[in-house]
Design an enzyme around this catalytic site. Structure first.
Site, PDB file in Angstrom:
ATOM      1  N   ASP A   7      24.659  29.634  33.558  1.00  0.00           N
ATOM      2  CA  ASP A   7      25.519  30.727  34.018  1.00  0.00           C
ATOM      3  C   ASP A   7      25.012  31.165  35.392  1.00  0.00           C
ATOM      4  O   ASP A   7      23.931  31.753  35.506  1.00  0.00           O
ATOM      5  CB  ASP A   7      25.431  31.872  32.998  1.00  0.00           C
ATOM      6  CG  ASP A   7      26.171  33.121  33.440  1.00  0.00           C
ATOM      7  OD1 ASP A   7      26.670  33.156  34.564  1.00  0.00           O
ATOM      8  OD2 ASP A   7      26.233  34.068  32.623  1.00  0.00           O
TER       9      ASP A   7
ATOM     10  N   CYS B 281      26.642  45.025  30.012  1.00  0.00           N
ATOM     11  CA  CYS B 281      27.028  43.916  29.115  1.00  0.00           C
ATOM     12  C   CYS B 281      25.804  43.126  28.666  1.00  0.00           C
ATOM     13  O   CYS B 281      25.860  41.885  28.560  1.00  0.00           O
ATOM     14  CB  CYS B 281      28.053  42.984  29.758  1.00  0.00           C
ATOM     15  SG  CYS B 281      29.569  43.823  30.198  1.00  0.00           S
TER      16      CYS B 281
ATOM     17  N   LYS C 185      32.074  37.548  42.288  1.00  0.00           N
ATOM     18  CA  LYS C 185      30.660  37.843  42.593  1.00  0.00           C
ATOM     19  C   LYS C 185      30.250  37.178  43.908  1.00  0.00           C
ATOM     20  O   LYS C 185      29.130  37.342  44.368  1.00  0.00           O
ATOM     21  CB  LYS C 185      29.742  37.285  41.499  1.00  0.00           C
ATOM     22  CG  LYS C 185      30.168  37.598  40.073  1.00  0.00           C
ATOM     23  CD  LYS C 185      29.571  38.865  39.568  1.00  0.00           C
ATOM     24  CE  LYS C 185      29.776  38.962  38.058  1.00  0.00           C
ATOM     25  NZ  LYS C 185      29.590  40.323  37.594  1.00  0.00           N
TER      26      LYS C 185
ATOM     27  N   GLN D 183      24.979  35.419  38.684  1.00  0.00           N
ATOM     28  CA  GLN D 183      24.126  36.273  39.507  1.00  0.00           C
ATOM     29  C   GLN D 183      23.307  35.482  40.520  1.00  0.00           C
ATOM     30  O   GLN D 183      22.506  36.078  41.242  1.00  0.00           O
ATOM     31  CB  GLN D 183      23.194  37.117  38.617  1.00  0.00           C
ATOM     32  CG  GLN D 183      23.919  38.087  37.725  1.00  0.00           C
ATOM     33  CD  GLN D 183      24.722  39.142  38.489  1.00  0.00           C
ATOM     34  OE1 GLN D 183      24.464  39.427  39.654  1.00  0.00           O
ATOM     35  NE2 GLN D 183      25.711  39.722  37.833  1.00  0.00           N
TER      36      GLN D 183
ATOM     37  N   HIS E 131      23.852  37.951  29.460  1.00  0.00           N
ATOM     38  CA  HIS E 131      25.056  38.791  29.513  1.00  0.00           C
ATOM     39  C   HIS E 131      25.860  38.453  28.251  1.00  0.00           C
ATOM     40  O   HIS E 131      25.831  37.316  27.776  1.00  0.00           O
ATOM     41  CB  HIS E 131      25.835  38.382  30.767  1.00  0.00           C
ATOM     42  CG  HIS E 131      27.025  39.211  31.104  1.00  0.00           C
ATOM     43  ND1 HIS E 131      28.212  39.117  30.421  1.00  0.00           N
ATOM     44  CD2 HIS E 131      27.226  40.130  32.083  1.00  0.00           C
ATOM     45  CE1 HIS E 131      29.088  39.947  30.964  1.00  0.00           C
ATOM     46  NE2 HIS E 131      28.517  40.583  31.978  1.00  0.00           N
TER      47      HIS E 131
HETATM   48  N1  PLP Z   1      27.298  36.281  33.283  1.00  0.00           N
HETATM   49  C1  PLP Z   1      26.598  37.142  34.021  1.00  0.00           C
HETATM   50  C2  PLP Z   1      25.118  36.953  34.187  1.00  0.00           C
HETATM   51  C3  PLP Z   1      27.247  38.216  34.657  1.00  0.00           C
HETATM   52  O1  PLP Z   1      26.533  39.083  35.396  1.00  0.00           O
HETATM   53  C4  PLP Z   1      28.648  38.369  34.468  1.00  0.00           C
HETATM   54  C5  PLP Z   1      29.361  39.510  35.077  1.00  0.00           C
HETATM   55  O2  PLP Z   1      28.783  40.551  35.330  1.00  0.00           O
HETATM   56  C6  PLP Z   1      29.337  37.429  33.700  1.00  0.00           C
HETATM   57  C7  PLP Z   1      28.634  36.401  33.115  1.00  0.00           C
HETATM   58  C8  PLP Z   1      30.817  37.517  33.521  1.00  0.00           C
HETATM   59  O3  PLP Z   1      31.460  37.131  34.721  1.00  0.00           O
HETATM   60  P1  PLP Z   1      33.028  37.231  34.910  1.00  0.00           P
HETATM   61  O4  PLP Z   1      33.328  38.607  35.381  1.00  0.00           O
HETATM   62  O5  PLP Z   1      33.365  36.224  35.964  1.00  0.00           O
HETATM   63  O6  PLP Z   1      33.664  36.878  33.611  1.00  0.00           O
END
Ligand code: PLP
Length: 425
Positions: free
Chosen positions: A215, A381, A241, A218, A139
């Protein structure tokens, strides 16, 4: 193996989510298949936030009145709740606005440590030629901050590459070399749903002395997570999430690493002493929590984590695995639909992006919406990952603990009509 939910259990669970009764443009209850973008919230979460404002609200870590004390207790208890959900220590949890901010916090702290110069002896400082490694499946939140860090410090950015179906290709692990200082990667891709080979990446990073940031945006609401077992150094979390509210996320980091990180945002609530010339800072986690904090959101997130724990994350994972297989099987029966990700339910979860031949994802989204099926469309993204698949954008269905077979059926049926609707075969 843990069991799937019974129908009765699932309907009891769904009754906790008032939004699932919402009728869409097509006149039916919305089949919400957009959990990857944001999760829906159960009543205990909504009520915890309302109740906090109704009976408790006060500033934290300030003053001595009852409301302030109770708010401080709830704020700090939130750390313990998240820590126990992920198998960590409460004093290793730093509150942030979201996961994006948590990743930026680490990258900016490394940049600040580098600015202090290696002569200052900070173990996090980078030198030109050092390496940061990510993957092609990230992302933007876990790519752009590292690009920025490299530009600022002269470090170089490299990435692990992918198999044709989007899984990380462990034959490319040798981009992690002895100059690598940080390896940052997603636990599960928000496009392909593929689960990363954490053990292999972590052991290669360890051989090379690199730090690892995971990260979990997901993964953390879809499978059990134990940060110590995963063996990483940092992990980032996103409340919204995980059935919690927007406006709060967290960084978990090993205590000695948080101690080595210089502050990033400065101001109130993070200082020990201030003169007109300079300031000294509190230890972590407070050192990274400048300004007023999202207390009600933390209370809501704590309720969400308790709710997920009461269901059992292994049961959530099993329920979603069964539905992922069901969804993939349904899609495979529709001509002209290509899944961007692994084709079987193994080594993946229920985040299913797809391209429909000859139909723009926005049009796909609109047809599905007219059948009251909510999916996400766009590049999610993750532009480099879409370029890898040779498309600009895609549609994405993603499931959660409340998803039913009937919702998946409705999705498959509507998807089956998309091409004929636009004059295809
Ligand atoms: N990393 C991943 C894999 C995501 O899917 C997302 C959001 O869709 C993010 C980071 C960003 O998350 P946040 O909305 O908490 O900044």
């Amino acid at each position: 193996m843990s069991e799937d939910f019974s129908l009765r259990e699932l309907s009891r669970l769904r009754a906790d989510f008032p939004i699932l009764g919402r009728v869409g443009r097509g006149g039916q209850a919305i089949a919400y298949l957009d959990f990857s973008a944001t999760s829906q919230k159960p009543t205990p979460v909504i009520e915890a936030i309302t109740e906090f404002y109704r009976s408790t609200n006060g500033a934290v870590h300030r003053g001595t009145h009852l409301l302030g004390d109770e708010s401080t207790a709830a704020f700090e208890e939130g750390r313990s709740v998240l820590a126990s959900f992920i198998g960590a220590r409460a004093d290793e949890i730093v509150w942030t606005k979201n996961a994006t901010e948590a990743i930026n916090l680490v990258a900016l702290a490394i940049r600040n440590a580098t600015g202090l110069g290696e002569s200052a002896g900070n173990p996090l400082a980078l030198a030109p030629g050092d390496r940061i490694v990510v993957t092609r499946a990230e992302h933007h939140a876990n790519l752009v901050p590292w690009q920025q860090l490299c530009q600022a410090t002269g470090a170089e950015l490299r990435w692990l590459d992918l198999h044709e179906d989007g899984r990380i290709d462990t034959d490319t692990l040798d981009v992690i070399n002895e100059r690598t200082r940080v390896v940052a990667f997603t636990h599960v891709s928000n496009v392909t749903g593929a689960v990363s080979p954490v053990n292999q990446i972590v052991s290669r990073a360890r051989e090379c002395g690199a730090l690892v940031l995971l990260d979990t945006c997901q993964s953390s609401a879809h499978m059990p997570i134990n940060i110590r077992d995963l063996g990483v150094d940092f992990a980032v979390f996103s409340s919204h999430k995980m059935l919690g509210p927007t406006g709060v996320g967290a960084l978990w980091g090993k205590r000695e690493l948080l101690d080595a990180m210089p502050p990033v945002l400065t101001g109130g609530s993070m200082i020990e002493n201030v003169t007109m010339e300079s300031s000294s800072f509190m230890p972590a986690p407070e050192r990274f929590e400048a300004g007023s904090q999202p207390i009600a959101q933390i209370v809501g997130w704590s309720a969400a984590l308790r709710y997920l724990s009461a269901i059992g994350m292994d049961r959530v994972a099993e329920h979603e695995r069964v539905l992922t297989a069901y969804m993939l099987d349904g899609i495979s029966g529709i001509d002209g639909v290509r899944v961007l990700g692994p084709g079987s339910e193994f080594e993946r979860i229920g985040v299913v992006a797809f391209a429909v031949d000859g139909v723009h994802p926005h049009d796909v989204g609109q047809v599905l919406d007219s059948h009251d099926v909510a999916v996400r469309v766009g590049h999610h993204c993750a532009i480099p990952l879409h370029s890898f698949f040779g498309v600009r954008s895609s549609s994405r269905a993603s499931i959660g603990p409340t998803t039913t077979r009937e919702e998946v059926d409705r999705f498959i049926e509507a998807l089956g009509q998309v091409r004929s609707y636009f004059g295809g075969c």
